[in-house]
Design a protein around this motif. Structure first.
Motif, PDB file in Angstrom:
ATOM      1  N   SER A 209       0.840  -1.192   0.000  1.00 11.38           N
ATOM      2  CA  SER A 209       0.000   0.000   0.000  1.00 11.38           C
ATOM      3  C   SER A 209       0.878   1.247   0.000  1.00 11.38           C
ATOM      4  O   SER A 209       1.991   1.231   0.559  1.00 11.38           O
ATOM      5  N   PRO A 210       0.409   2.341  -0.594  1.00 18.54           N
ATOM      6  CA  PRO A 210       1.179   3.594  -0.510  1.00 18.54           C
ATOM      7  C   PRO A 210       1.153   4.221   0.873  1.00 18.54           C
ATOM      8  O   PRO A 210       1.909   5.150   1.151  1.00 18.54           O
ATOM      9  N   THR A 211       0.283   3.706   1.747  1.00 16.64           N
ATOM     10  CA  THR A 211       0.209   4.228   3.110  1.00 16.64           C
ATOM     11  C   THR A 211       1.393   3.736   3.928  1.00 16.64           C
ATOM     12  O   THR A 211       1.604   2.524   4.052  1.00 16.64           O
ATOM     13  N   PRO A 212       2.200   4.638   4.484  1.00 15.64           N
ATOM     14  CA  PRO A 212       3.364   4.194   5.261  1.00 15.64           C
ATOM     15  C   PRO A 212       2.952   3.495   6.551  1.00 15.64           C
ATOM     16  O   PRO A 212       1.834   3.658   7.042  1.00 15.64           O
ATOM     17  N   ALA A 213       3.891   2.714   7.086  1.00 14.10           N
ATOM     18  CA  ALA A 213       3.654   1.973   8.324  1.00 14.10           C
ATOM     19  C   ALA A 213       4.133   2.796   9.517  1.00 14.10           C
ATOM     20  O   ALA A 213       5.181   3.436   9.470  1.00 14.10           O
ATOM     21  N   LYS A 214       3.360   2.763  10.608  1.00 16.53           N
ATOM     22  CA  LYS A 214       3.691   3.530  11.809  1.00 16.53           C
ATOM     23  C   LYS A 214       4.639   2.740  12.720  1.00 16.53           C
ATOM     24  O   LYS A 214       4.396   1.569  13.011  1.00 16.53           O
ATOM     25  N   LEU A 215       5.703   3.405  13.149  1.00 14.52           N
ATOM     26  CA  LEU A 215       6.637   2.804  14.079  1.00 14.52           C
ATOM     27  C   LEU A 215       6.175   3.039  15.517  1.00 14.52           C
ATOM     28  O   LEU A 215       5.412   3.968  15.790  1.00 14.52           O
ATOM     29  N   ILE A 216       6.635   2.184  16.425  1.00 18.85           N
ATOM     30  CA  ILE A 216       6.263   2.276  17.842  1.00 18.85           C
ATOM     31  C   ILE A 216       7.473   2.741  18.645  1.00 18.85           C
ATOM     32  O   ILE A 216       8.584   2.225  18.481  1.00 18.85           O
ATOM     33  N   LYS A 217       7.247   3.702  19.516  1.00 17.71           N
ATOM     34  CA  LYS A 217       8.339   4.273  20.316  1.00 17.71           C
ATOM     35  C   LYS A 217       8.612   3.428  21.548  1.00 17.71           C
ATOM     36  O   LYS A 217       7.707   3.037  22.278  1.00 17.71           O
ATOM     37  N   GLN A 218       9.913   3.163  21.781  1.00 12.82           N
ATOM     38  CA  GLN A 218      10.344   2.466  22.983  1.00 12.82           C
ATOM     39  C   GLN A 218      10.829   3.476  24.020  1.00 12.82           C
ATOM     40  O   GLN A 218      11.040   4.654  23.716  1.00 12.82           O
ATOM     41  N   GLU A 219      11.039   3.011  25.233  1.00 16.37           N
ATOM     42  CA  GLU A 219      11.429   3.907  26.331  1.00 16.37           C
ATOM     43  C   GLU A 219      12.779   4.574  26.077  1.00 16.37           C
ATOM     44  O   GLU A 219      13.048   5.665  26.566  1.00 16.37           O
ATOM     45  N   ASN A 220      13.658   3.936  25.334  1.00 19.54           N
ATOM     46  CA  ASN A 220      14.990   4.488  25.087  1.00 19.54           C
ATOM     47  C   ASN A 220      15.030   5.482  23.927  1.00 19.54           C
ATOM     48  O   ASN A 220      16.104   5.926  23.514  1.00 19.54           O
ATOM     49  N   GLY A 221      13.848   5.822  23.366  1.00 20.53           N
ATOM     50  CA  GLY A 221      13.798   6.795  22.283  1.00 20.53           C
ATOM     51  C   GLY A 221      13.929   6.213  20.887  1.00 20.53           C
ATOM     52  O   GLY A 221      13.938   6.962  19.904  1.00 20.53           O
ATOM     53  N   VAL A 222      14.041   4.887  20.793  1.00 25.48           N
ATOM     54  CA  VAL A 222      14.125   4.226  19.495  1.00 25.48           C
ATOM     55  C   VAL A 222      12.720   3.845  19.028  1.00 25.48           C
ATOM     56  O   VAL A 222      11.959   3.238  19.781  1.00 25.48           O
TER      57      VAL A 222
END
Length: 375
Positions: free
Chosen positions: A64-77
């Motif tokens: 899909s042209p819709t980008p995938a959302k990343l999930i934030k971890q406690e260390n900022g990654v």
């Protein structure tokens, strides 16, 4: 023993100081692997953005042209794991709080007209043809040439096959055009053209050839997707400066049957506008993932009948059209264009690769058509 321990302690301190010579504290970014291939062919994308509120990743690895959302971890990654993905070379772009962000942790990238995109490869037998192997390799040069029609100096990339320096015979030439938004480096980075040709040469499947990749965008405005070379300043530059420069500075044949032109998307229209309007100059014309828009097709049918009726078109050794299947954004335009070709009795070959409007298709196209050239 104490001397040894003391020496090791100094070594550790020295390494720590070297790692932190800037005086900043270490962060997770120091050891981050931003595009990691997992054993099951999944891909984990990660970026260190501790102050961000929204991070996504997009690319031709997604359906899909819709980008995938990343999930934030406690260390900022921020991270996401996707797949499993089919073995291939993929482009990807991070977007951090709405801003496209180049991944500096990955040295593989594609140069484009308006910036850089990163590359990530999932190895496998299906893409063995584009892998860097222990075979003789050609040379890729960035070449600057004067454009008489544009009045400026321009850049193109040129591939010479392995052993070119000692060859005495004149080689055939493939002119390979990029698409809209890309530039003259794109076929060498995302396209892996040099490695594909190196591997085919090592297998004895193609003849040694020069490959010339000019820059299809020009500072002078024009209609790149129109009908005919007069509307596109690049076509004038190509015919008036690129071909003459190559034939003056490289050992190449000037026979039409030793000259091929291929291009994708915008470059496919440019291929048509150059090749169909000047068929006597080429033996092979290969437009990829392209097709004239309906108003241009109407113009072509009503105002350029003499071009379409030129018998030299059917004297081409190969007129080869390729598409990325129904999900290719140019699919319908191409079908409409083929109907016009059928109306005027223009002979062509047609093929599809179901990978859409991406280099996943165009690398496969290059691998498929180069063995057909200069036979």
């Amino acid at each position: 023993m104490k001397k040894v321990i003391f020496g090791l302690s100094l070594l550790v301190v020295g390494i720590t100081q070297a790692q932190n010579f800037s005086g900043r504290p270490p962060t997770p970014n120091d050891t981050l692997v931003s595009a990691k291939v997992l054993p099951d062919s999944r891909m984990r994308f990660s970026i260190y953005a501790p102050k961000a509120t929204d991070v996504t990743v997009g690319g031709d690895f997604l359906d899909s042209p819709t980008p995938a959302k990343l999930i934030k971890q406690e260390n900022g990654v921020w991270s996401i794991t996707l797949g499993p993905l089919a073995p291939n070379l993929y482009t990807y772009d991070f977007t951090v709080d709405g801003i496209k962000t180049f991944d500096p942790k990955n040295a593989q990238f594609k140069e484009g007209l308006n910036g850089l995109s990163n590359l990530a490869e999932i190895p496998g037998t299906a893409t063995n043809y584009l892998t860097v192997k222990n075979v003789p390799h050609g040379v890729v040069e960035a070449v600057w040439y004067p454009s008489s029609s544009l009045g400026i100096t321009r850049r193109m990339h040129i591939y010479t096959p392995p052993g070119y320096e000692t060859m005495t015979n004149k080689l055939p030439v493939l002119y390979l055009l990029h698409g809209g938004g890309d530039n003259d480096a794109s076929w060498m980075t995302a396209g892996r053209a040099n490695f594909i040709l190196d591997n085919l040469l090592a297998e004895g499947k193609i003849k040694p050839m020069l490959v010339v990749m000019p820059a299809g965008h020009t500072p002078q405005p024009g209609l790149h997707m129109g009908a005919g070379p007069e509307q596109d300043p690049f076509c004038q530059d190509f015919l008036g400066s690129v071909i003459p420069f190559v034939e003056k500075h490289y050992r190449v044949s000037t026979n039409r049957n030793d000259r091929a032109i291929a291009g994708l998307s915008m470059g496919g229209i440019q291929t048509l506008n150059i090749g169909l309007w000047n068929p006597e100059k080429f033996g092979y014309v290969l437009p990829l993932s392209t097709g004239y828009f309906p108003p241009v097709l109407k113009e072509l049918d009503e105002k350029n009948q003499s071009v379409l009726k030129n018998p030299e078109i059917n004297r081409l050794k190969l007129f080869w059209l390729a598409m990325g299947g129904p999900k290719d954004i140019a699919y319908q335009n191409n079908k409409n264009m083929m109907a016009i070709f059928d109306k005027y009795g223009i002979k062509y070959q047609y093929t599809e690769v179901p990978c859409g409007h991406t280099f996943l298709t165009w690398r496969d196209n290059l691998h498929a058509f180069t063995p057909l050239l200069f036979r």
